[in-house]
Design an enzyme around this catalytic site. Structure first.
Site, short mmCIF file in Angstrom:
data_model
loop_
_atom_site.label_atom_id
_atom_site.label_comp_id
_atom_site.label_asym_id
_atom_site.label_seq_id
_atom_site.Cartn_x
_atom_site.Cartn_y
_atom_site.Cartn_z
N ASP A 1 0.83 -1.21 0.00
CA ASP A 1 0.00 0.00 0.00
C ASP A 1 0.86 1.26 0.00
OD1 ASP A 1 0.88 -0.14 2.61
OD2 ASP A 1 -1.11 0.03 3.53
N SER A 2 2.20 1.08 -0.03
CA SER A 2 3.11 2.21 -0.25
C SER A 2 2.79 2.88 -1.58
CB SER A 2 4.56 1.73 -0.25
OG SER A 2 4.73 0.64 -1.14
N GLU B 1 -0.87 -5.28 9.01
CA GLU B 1 0.05 -4.64 9.96
C GLU B 1 -0.41 -4.84 11.40
OE1 GLU B 1 0.61 -0.51 8.97
OE2 GLU B 1 1.28 -0.97 6.93
N ASP C 1 -1.08 -6.20 0.17
CA ASP C 1 -1.38 -5.51 1.44
C ASP C 1 -2.88 -5.30 1.60
OD1 ASP C 1 0.85 -4.96 2.99
OD2 ASP C 1 1.35 -3.11 1.93
N GLU D 1 9.82 -3.75 9.82
CA GLU D 1 10.11 -2.43 9.23
C GLU D 1 10.76 -1.51 10.26
OE1 GLU D 1 7.02 -0.66 6.87
OE2 GLU D 1 8.06 1.27 6.76
N LYS E 1 -1.12 -9.32 3.43
CA LYS E 1 -0.27 -8.82 4.53
C LYS E 1 -1.07 -7.83 5.36
CE LYS E 1 3.47 -6.01 3.82
NZ LYS E 1 3.13 -4.75 4.51
O1 KIV Z 1 3.61 -1.03 1.50
C1 KIV Z 1 4.74 -1.52 1.31
O2 KIV Z 1 5.36 -1.36 0.26
C2 KIV Z 1 5.31 -2.31 2.39
C3 KIV Z 1 6.77 -2.60 2.34
C4 KIV Z 1 7.55 -1.37 2.48
C5 KIV Z 1 7.17 -3.64 3.30
O3 KIV Z 1 4.62 -2.68 3.29
#
Ligand code: KIV
Length: 257
Positions: free
Chosen positions: A42-43, A112, A81, A176, A110
Protein backbone atom coordinates in the site's frame (compact mmCIF):
# COMPACT_ATOMS: atom_id res chain seq x y z
CA UNK A 1 2.08 -26.30 3.14
CA UNK A 2 1.93 -25.38 -0.56
CA UNK A 3 5.23 -25.56 -2.43
CA UNK A 4 5.88 -21.82 -2.92
CA UNK A 5 5.40 -21.21 0.80
CA UNK A 6 7.56 -24.21 1.63
CA UNK A 7 10.34 -22.97 -0.66
CA UNK A 8 10.36 -19.65 1.20
CA UNK A 9 10.18 -21.32 4.60
CA UNK A 10 13.09 -23.60 3.68
CA UNK A 11 15.31 -20.63 2.89
CA UNK A 12 15.46 -19.65 6.57
CA UNK A 13 19.05 -19.97 7.80
CA UNK A 14 20.15 -21.04 4.31
CA UNK A 15 19.78 -18.31 1.70
CA UNK A 16 18.33 -14.83 1.66
CA UNK A 17 14.73 -14.28 0.63
CA UNK A 18 14.35 -11.61 -2.04
CA UNK A 19 11.21 -9.49 -1.94
CA UNK A 20 10.28 -6.35 -3.89
CA UNK A 21 7.16 -4.31 -4.47
CA UNK A 22 5.29 -4.04 -7.76
CA UNK A 23 2.26 -1.94 -8.60
CA UNK A 24 1.88 -2.89 -12.26
CA UNK A 25 2.42 -5.70 -14.78
CA UNK A 26 5.46 -4.16 -16.47
CA UNK A 27 7.55 -3.93 -13.30
CA UNK A 28 6.19 -7.25 -12.00
CA UNK A 29 7.39 -9.17 -15.03
CA UNK A 30 10.90 -7.76 -14.72
CA UNK A 31 11.29 -8.44 -10.99
CA UNK A 32 9.47 -11.79 -10.98
CA UNK A 33 12.54 -13.55 -12.40
CA UNK A 34 14.66 -12.43 -9.45
CA UNK A 35 12.27 -12.45 -6.52
CA UNK A 36 10.87 -15.02 -4.13
CA UNK A 37 8.05 -12.69 -3.09
CA UNK A 38 6.42 -9.83 -4.99
CA UNK A 39 4.46 -7.50 -2.73
CA UNK A 40 1.72 -5.19 -3.91
CA UNK A 41 2.34 -2.75 -1.08
CA UNK A 42 0.00 0.00 0.00
CA UNK A 43 3.11 2.21 -0.25
CA UNK A 44 1.65 2.82 -3.73
CA UNK A 45 -0.45 5.47 -1.98
CA UNK A 46 2.54 7.73 -1.47
CA UNK A 47 4.68 6.49 -4.37
CA UNK A 48 2.04 6.75 -7.12
CA UNK A 49 -0.79 8.87 -5.76
CA UNK A 50 1.07 11.39 -3.57
CA UNK A 51 -1.15 10.58 -0.60
CA UNK A 52 0.21 11.88 2.72
CA UNK A 53 -0.26 8.44 4.27
CA UNK A 54 -1.27 4.92 3.34
CA UNK A 55 -4.56 5.55 5.17
CA UNK A 56 -6.09 6.94 1.96
CA UNK A 57 -5.45 3.75 -0.03
CA UNK A 58 -8.70 1.89 -0.76
CA UNK A 59 -9.49 -1.75 -1.35
CA UNK A 60 -10.46 -0.98 -4.96
CA UNK A 61 -7.10 0.69 -5.67
CA UNK A 62 -5.24 -2.31 -4.21
CA UNK A 63 -7.32 -4.76 -6.21
CA UNK A 64 -6.89 -2.95 -9.54
CA UNK A 65 -3.10 -2.67 -9.16
CA UNK A 66 -2.89 -6.27 -7.97
CA UNK A 67 -4.81 -7.52 -11.03
CA UNK A 68 -2.22 -5.80 -13.20
CA UNK A 69 0.69 -7.22 -11.15
CA UNK A 70 -0.79 -10.74 -11.34
CA UNK A 71 -0.43 -10.65 -15.14
CA UNK A 72 3.32 -10.12 -14.77
CA UNK A 73 4.05 -12.87 -12.27
CA UNK A 74 4.91 -16.44 -13.23
CA UNK A 75 6.98 -17.82 -10.38
CA UNK A 76 7.11 -15.59 -7.31
CA UNK A 77 4.74 -15.72 -4.39
CA UNK A 78 2.39 -12.75 -4.70
CA UNK A 79 1.34 -10.93 -1.52
CA UNK A 80 -1.15 -8.06 -1.38
CA UNK A 81 -1.38 -5.51 1.44
CA UNK A 82 -4.78 -5.22 3.09
CA UNK A 83 -5.29 -1.46 3.19
CA UNK A 84 -6.25 0.68 6.19
CA UNK A 85 -9.77 0.23 7.55
CA UNK A 86 -10.37 -3.03 5.71
CA UNK A 87 -9.68 -5.30 8.71
CA UNK A 88 -11.23 -3.52 11.70
CA UNK A 89 -13.01 -6.68 12.85
CA UNK A 90 -12.97 -10.37 11.94
CA UNK A 91 -15.94 -10.39 9.59
CA UNK A 92 -14.77 -7.28 7.71
CA UNK A 93 -11.27 -8.77 7.42
CA UNK A 94 -12.53 -12.12 6.17
CA UNK A 95 -14.86 -10.55 3.60
CA UNK A 96 -12.14 -8.23 2.27
CA UNK A 97 -9.33 -10.79 2.31
CA UNK A 98 -11.55 -13.20 0.38
CA UNK A 99 -12.33 -10.45 -2.16
CA UNK A 100 -8.61 -9.70 -2.60
CA UNK A 101 -7.72 -13.37 -3.12
CA UNK A 102 -10.67 -14.03 -5.44
CA UNK A 103 -10.27 -10.93 -7.60
CA UNK A 104 -6.48 -10.74 -7.80
CA UNK A 105 -5.52 -14.43 -7.55
CA UNK A 106 -2.73 -13.49 -5.15
CA UNK A 107 -1.21 -16.11 -2.85
CA UNK A 108 -1.42 -14.25 0.47
CA UNK A 109 -2.35 -11.00 2.20
CA UNK A 110 -0.27 -8.82 4.53
CA UNK A 111 -1.66 -7.09 7.62
CA UNK A 112 0.05 -4.64 9.96
CA UNK A 113 0.20 -5.40 13.67
CA UNK A 114 0.72 -8.02 16.35
CA UNK A 115 -1.30 -8.82 19.47
CA UNK A 116 -3.87 -6.12 18.63
CA UNK A 117 -5.04 -7.97 15.52
CA UNK A 118 -4.76 -11.46 17.02
CA UNK A 119 -8.41 -12.41 16.46
CA UNK A 120 -8.38 -11.07 12.92
CA UNK A 121 -5.33 -13.04 11.83
CA UNK A 122 -6.71 -16.10 13.62
CA UNK A 123 -9.95 -16.02 11.64
CA UNK A 124 -8.14 -15.50 8.32
CA UNK A 125 -5.80 -18.43 8.91
CA UNK A 126 -8.68 -20.61 10.15
CA UNK A 127 -10.32 -19.88 6.79
CA UNK A 128 -7.18 -20.94 4.92
CA UNK A 129 -6.08 -17.45 3.91
CA UNK A 130 -2.27 -17.29 4.05
CA UNK A 131 -1.05 -14.25 5.99
CA UNK A 132 2.21 -12.34 6.07
CA UNK A 133 2.77 -10.31 9.26
CA UNK A 134 4.19 -6.80 9.51
CA UNK A 135 5.82 -5.46 12.70
CA UNK A 136 8.03 -2.50 13.64
CA UNK A 137 6.93 0.75 12.06
CA UNK A 138 3.29 0.33 11.06
CA UNK A 139 2.60 3.06 8.47
CA UNK A 140 -1.18 2.54 8.67
CA UNK A 141 -1.36 3.41 12.37
CA UNK A 142 1.92 4.91 13.68
CA UNK A 143 2.02 8.65 14.20
CA UNK A 144 5.81 8.94 14.17
CA UNK A 145 8.12 6.87 11.99
CA UNK A 146 10.96 6.35 14.49
CA UNK A 147 13.01 3.16 14.55
CA UNK A 148 11.49 0.50 16.83
CA UNK A 149 13.31 -1.48 19.50
CA UNK A 150 15.45 1.12 21.22
CA UNK A 151 13.45 0.97 24.44
CA UNK A 152 13.37 -2.22 26.56
CA UNK A 153 9.58 -2.34 26.72
CA UNK A 154 9.34 -1.90 22.96
CA UNK A 155 11.82 -4.75 22.45
CA UNK A 156 9.85 -7.07 24.74
CA UNK A 157 6.57 -6.26 23.03
CA UNK A 158 7.98 -6.70 19.53
CA UNK A 159 9.50 -10.06 20.40
CA UNK A 160 6.20 -11.14 21.96
CA UNK A 161 4.28 -9.95 18.90
CA UNK A 162 6.60 -11.89 16.59
CA UNK A 163 6.06 -15.08 18.62
CA UNK A 164 2.31 -14.49 18.66
CA UNK A 165 2.24 -14.13 14.87
CA UNK A 166 4.31 -17.28 14.48
CA UNK A 167 1.96 -19.21 16.79
CA UNK A 168 -1.01 -17.96 14.79
CA UNK A 169 0.51 -19.44 11.64
CA UNK A 170 1.64 -16.48 9.54
CA UNK A 171 4.18 -17.68 6.96
CA UNK A 172 6.65 -14.80 7.39
CA UNK A 173 6.95 -11.38 9.02
CA UNK A 174 8.09 -8.06 7.57
CA UNK A 175 10.18 -6.11 10.11
CA UNK A 176 10.11 -2.43 9.23
CA UNK A 177 12.70 -0.13 10.80
CA UNK A 178 13.58 -2.43 13.66
CA UNK A 179 16.88 -1.92 15.53
CA UNK A 180 19.55 -4.36 14.26
CA UNK A 181 20.15 -6.43 17.41
CA UNK A 182 16.40 -6.84 17.98
CA UNK A 183 15.90 -7.90 14.35
CA UNK A 184 18.63 -10.50 14.99
CA UNK A 185 16.98 -11.71 18.19
CA UNK A 186 13.54 -12.00 16.57
CA UNK A 187 15.01 -13.81 13.56
CA UNK A 188 16.84 -16.27 15.85
CA UNK A 189 13.84 -16.81 18.11
CA UNK A 190 11.09 -17.55 15.61
CA UNK A 191 11.06 -20.39 13.10
CA UNK A 192 9.40 -18.52 10.25
CA UNK A 193 11.34 -16.12 7.98
CA UNK A 194 11.72 -12.43 8.77
CA UNK A 195 11.88 -9.98 5.87
CA UNK A 196 13.58 -6.71 6.76
CA UNK A 197 13.23 -3.17 5.51
CA UNK A 198 15.44 -0.88 7.52
CA UNK A 199 16.01 -3.83 9.85
CA UNK A 200 19.65 -4.71 9.03
CA UNK A 201 21.30 -7.71 7.42
CA UNK A 202 20.17 -9.87 10.34
CA UNK A 203 16.81 -10.78 8.79
CA UNK A 204 16.15 -13.86 6.65
CA UNK A 205 15.23 -11.68 3.68
CA UNK A 206 15.02 -8.12 2.43
CA UNK A 207 12.28 -6.02 0.87
CA UNK A 208 12.46 -2.58 -0.76
CA UNK A 209 10.05 -0.46 -2.74
CA UNK A 210 11.19 -1.07 -6.32
CA UNK A 211 10.55 2.53 -7.39
CA UNK A 212 12.97 3.66 -4.64
CA UNK A 213 15.81 1.31 -5.57
CA UNK A 214 15.65 2.08 -9.30
CA UNK A 215 15.55 5.83 -8.68
CA UNK A 216 12.03 6.40 -10.00
CA UNK A 217 10.80 7.73 -6.65
CA UNK A 218 12.99 10.53 -5.28
CA UNK A 219 12.86 9.36 -1.66
CA UNK A 220 15.80 9.92 0.69
CA UNK A 221 15.69 7.65 3.70
CA UNK A 222 18.55 5.83 5.37
CA UNK A 223 17.34 2.32 4.58
CA UNK A 224 17.05 2.84 0.82
CA UNK A 225 19.99 2.24 -1.47
CA UNK A 226 19.54 3.51 -5.02
CA UNK A 227 20.86 0.83 -7.38
CA UNK A 228 20.00 2.69 -10.61
CA UNK A 229 18.88 6.08 -11.88
CA UNK A 230 16.00 5.18 -14.15
CA UNK A 231 14.66 8.74 -14.07
CA UNK A 232 17.85 9.89 -15.81
CA UNK A 233 17.53 7.18 -18.45
CA UNK A 234 13.85 7.95 -19.12
CA UNK A 235 14.69 11.61 -19.35
CA UNK A 236 17.40 11.11 -21.98
CA UNK A 237 15.14 8.79 -24.02
CA UNK A 238 12.37 11.42 -24.00
CA UNK A 239 14.78 14.17 -25.05
CA UNK A 240 15.95 12.01 -27.99
CA UNK A 241 12.33 11.33 -28.96
CA UNK A 242 11.41 15.01 -28.75
CA UNK A 243 14.40 16.04 -30.86
CA UNK A 244 13.72 13.40 -33.52
CA UNK A 245 10.05 14.39 -33.80
CA UNK A 246 10.97 18.07 -34.09
CA UNK A 247 13.67 17.40 -36.70
CA UNK A 248 11.38 14.96 -38.56
CA UNK A 249 13.91 12.12 -38.09
CA UNK A 250 11.12 10.09 -36.51
CA UNK A 251 8.85 8.51 -37.68
CA UNK A 252 10.71 7.09 -40.70
CA UNK A 253 9.16 5.15 -43.56
CA UNK A 254 9.62 1.90 -41.62
CA UNK A 255 7.46 3.30 -38.84
CA UNK A 256 4.71 4.32 -41.26
CA UNK A 257 2.01 2.52 -43.26
O1 KIV B 1 3.61 -1.03 1.50
C1 KIV B 1 4.74 -1.52 1.31
O2 KIV B 1 5.36 -1.36 0.26
C2 KIV B 1 5.31 -2.31 2.39
C3 KIV B 1 6.77 -2.60 2.34
C4 KIV B 1 7.55 -1.37 2.48
C5 KIV B 1 7.17 -3.64 3.30
O3 KIV B 1 4.62 -2.68 3.29
Amino acid sequence: MKSKFLEIFNKKNKSKIICLTAYSKNIAQIIDKHCDIVLVGDSLGSVLYNYKSTKSVTLDIMIEHSKSVRMGIKKSLMVVDMPYNTYRNSSEALKNARAIILKTKCDAVKLEGGKKIYQIIKILIKNKIPVMGHLGILPQSDKSFKVKGKKIIERKNLLKDAKTLEDLGVFSIVLECVESSLAKEITKTINIPTIGIGASVNCDGQVLVTDDLIGLNPIKVRFVKRFANITKQINSAIIKYKNEVKSKKFPKKIHSY
